[in-house]
Design a protein around this motif. Structure first.
Motif, PDB file in Angstrom:
ATOM      1  N   GLN A 298       0.850  -1.182   0.000  1.00 47.56           N
ATOM      2  CA  GLN A 298       0.000   0.000   0.000  1.00 47.56           C
ATOM      3  C   GLN A 298       0.879   1.224   0.000  1.00 47.56           C
ATOM      4  O   GLN A 298       1.919   1.254   0.665  1.00 47.56           O
ATOM      5  CB  GLN A 298      -0.938   0.014   1.216  1.00 47.56           C
ATOM      6  CG  GLN A 298      -2.120  -0.882   1.029  1.00 47.56           C
ATOM      7  CD  GLN A 298      -3.224  -0.588   2.023  1.00 47.56           C
ATOM      8  OE1 GLN A 298      -3.342   0.509   2.559  1.00 47.56           O
ATOM      9  NE2 GLN A 298      -4.054  -1.584   2.250  1.00 47.56           N
ATOM     10  N   VAL A 299       0.466   2.209  -0.774  1.00 45.65           N
ATOM     11  CA  VAL A 299       1.199   3.464  -0.890  1.00 45.65           C
ATOM     12  C   VAL A 299       0.201   4.610  -0.843  1.00 45.65           C
ATOM     13  O   VAL A 299      -1.004   4.390  -0.947  1.00 45.65           O
ATOM     14  CB  VAL A 299       2.025   3.527  -2.198  1.00 45.65           C
ATOM     15  CG1 VAL A 299       3.058   2.410  -2.251  1.00 45.65           C
ATOM     16  CG2 VAL A 299       1.117   3.474  -3.419  1.00 45.65           C
TER      17      VAL A 299
ATOM     18  N   LEU B 273      -0.422  -3.171 -10.942  1.00 47.04           N
ATOM     19  CA  LEU B 273      -1.862  -2.941 -10.901  1.00 47.04           C
ATOM     20  C   LEU B 273      -2.174  -2.092  -9.680  1.00 47.04           C
ATOM     21  O   LEU B 273      -1.721  -2.397  -8.573  1.00 47.04           O
ATOM     22  CB  LEU B 273      -2.594  -4.282 -10.805  1.00 47.04           C
ATOM     23  CG  LEU B 273      -2.238  -5.299 -11.881  1.00 47.04           C
ATOM     24  CD1 LEU B 273      -2.859  -6.656 -11.553  1.00 47.04           C
ATOM     25  CD2 LEU B 273      -2.693  -4.816 -13.242  1.00 47.04           C
ATOM     26  N   SER B 274      -2.939  -1.028  -9.858  1.00 50.36           N
ATOM     27  CA  SER B 274      -3.233  -0.154  -8.714  1.00 50.36           C
ATOM     28  C   SER B 274      -4.717   0.154  -8.623  1.00 50.36           C
ATOM     29  O   SER B 274      -5.415   0.262  -9.635  1.00 50.36           O
ATOM     30  CB  SER B 274      -2.426   1.140  -8.800  1.00 50.36           C
ATOM     31  OG  SER B 274      -2.748   1.866  -9.958  1.00 50.36           O
ATOM     32  N   THR B 275      -5.165   0.279  -7.372  1.00 48.65           N
ATOM     33  CA  THR B 275      -6.548   0.619  -7.090  1.00 48.65           C
ATOM     34  C   THR B 275      -6.619   1.286  -5.719  1.00 48.65           C
ATOM     35  O   THR B 275      -5.634   1.285  -4.984  1.00 48.65           O
ATOM     36  CB  THR B 275      -7.451  -0.633  -7.147  1.00 48.65           C
ATOM     37  OG1 THR B 275      -8.814  -0.214  -7.169  1.00 48.65           O
ATOM     38  CG2 THR B 275      -7.194  -1.578  -5.989  1.00 48.65           C
ATOM     39  N   CYS B 276      -7.763   1.833  -5.377  1.00 51.03           N
ATOM     40  CA  CYS B 276      -7.943   2.417  -4.052  1.00 51.03           C
ATOM     41  C   CYS B 276      -7.797   1.335  -2.989  1.00 51.03           C
ATOM     42  O   CYS B 276      -8.233   0.205  -3.179  1.00 51.03           O
ATOM     43  CB  CYS B 276      -9.313   3.070  -3.929  1.00 51.03           C
ATOM     44  SG  CYS B 276      -9.482   4.539  -4.949  1.00 51.03           S
ATOM     45  N   ALA B 277      -7.187   1.695  -1.877  1.00 57.96           N
ATOM     46  CA  ALA B 277      -6.982   0.739  -0.789  1.00 57.96           C
ATOM     47  C   ALA B 277      -8.245   0.547   0.034  1.00 57.96           C
ATOM     48  O   ALA B 277      -8.378  -0.451   0.733  1.00 57.96           O
ATOM     49  CB  ALA B 277      -5.835   1.193   0.103  1.00 57.96           C
TER      50      ALA B 277
ATOM     51  N   ASN C  43      -4.863   6.368  -0.036  1.00 60.77           N
ATOM     52  CA  ASN C  43      -4.005   5.191  -0.151  1.00 60.77           C
ATOM     53  C   ASN C  43      -4.362   4.362  -1.380  1.00 60.77           C
ATOM     54  O   ASN C  43      -5.516   4.298  -1.786  1.00 60.77           O
ATOM     55  CB  ASN C  43      -4.133   4.314   1.096  1.00 60.77           C
ATOM     56  CG  ASN C  43      -3.682   5.041   2.335  1.00 60.77           C
ATOM     57  OD1 ASN C  43      -2.745   5.823   2.304  1.00 60.77           O
ATOM     58  ND2 ASN C  43      -4.369   4.819   3.433  1.00 60.77           N
ATOM     59  N   ARG C  44      -3.356   3.710  -1.928  1.00 58.46           N
ATOM     60  CA  ARG C  44      -3.548   2.841  -3.087  1.00 58.46           C
ATOM     61  C   ARG C  44      -3.015   1.451  -2.757  1.00 58.46           C
ATOM     62  O   ARG C  44      -1.975   1.305  -2.108  1.00 58.46           O
ATOM     63  CB  ARG C  44      -2.798   3.381  -4.309  1.00 58.46           C
ATOM     64  CG  ARG C  44      -3.244   4.760  -4.747  1.00 58.46           C
ATOM     65  CD  ARG C  44      -4.662   4.731  -5.317  1.00 58.46           C
ATOM     66  NE  ARG C  44      -5.120   6.043  -5.700  1.00 58.46           N
ATOM     67  CZ  ARG C  44      -5.914   6.811  -4.972  1.00 58.46           C
ATOM     68  NH1 ARG C  44      -6.323   6.412  -3.782  1.00 58.46           N
ATOM     69  NH2 ARG C  44      -6.301   7.979  -5.401  1.00 58.46           N
ATOM     70  N   HIS C  45      -3.724   0.448  -3.235  1.00 57.11           N
ATOM     71  CA  HIS C  45      -3.254  -0.932  -3.119  1.00 57.11           C
ATOM     72  C   HIS C  45      -2.579  -1.262  -4.450  1.00 57.11           C
ATOM     73  O   HIS C  45      -3.174  -1.083  -5.513  1.00 57.11           O
ATOM     74  CB  HIS C  45      -4.422  -1.885  -2.854  1.00 57.11           C
ATOM     75  CG  HIS C  45      -3.976  -3.281  -2.639  1.00 57.11           C
ATOM     76  ND1 HIS C  45      -3.474  -3.720  -1.433  1.00 57.11           N
ATOM     77  CD2 HIS C  45      -3.906  -4.335  -3.483  1.00 57.11           C
ATOM     78  CE1 HIS C  45      -3.125  -4.992  -1.544  1.00 57.11           C
ATOM     79  NE2 HIS C  45      -3.379  -5.383  -2.771  1.00 57.11           N
TER      80      HIS C  45
END
Length: 111
Positions: free
Chosen positions: A59-60, A86-90, A97-99
């Motif tokens: 997570q970032v 691959l990125s999405t909202c956490a 944050n992004r997952h």
């Protein structure tokens, strides 16, 4: 899904980076955070199917753009592999944050 145009295309050396929503616009990444490492993800283009295996996740914050670098986390090195990020909202709702899930290419099938 959206492809980050400043990253390589599927099957190319470096990072092919894609983002998707968790709860809106068809929920393409609603299950991304629950995928076990070792899962396969397929990317289909007009003429090929690219299969990636998921290696790690983190997570970032939304300003951490290093996850789309040619070799994420190692800016001093040149990539030698075909990678995917691959990125999405956490969280389900608006979050800073992004997952992120990272993987590497294992096969290409021509249609």
């Amino acid at each position: 899904l959206g492809w980050y145009e400043n990253t390589v295309g599927p099957g190319q050396v470096g990072t092919f980076a894609v983002a998707g929503h968790v709860v809106t616009h068809g929920q393409p990444f609603s299950g991304l955070a629950r995928l076990p490492m070792g899962s396969q993800v397929q990317v289909e283009t007009h003429d090929s199917i690219y299969t990636y295996v998921l290696d790690s996740s983190t997570q970032v914050v939304d300003t951490d753009t290093w996850v789309r670098d040619p070799l994420p986390g190692r800016p001093e090195q040149r990539p030698t592999q075909e990678l995917i990020s691959l990125s999405t909202c956490a969280d389900i709702f608006r979050s800073p944050n992004r997952h992120i899930v990272f993987g590497h290419l294992v096969s290409v099938t021509t249609k």
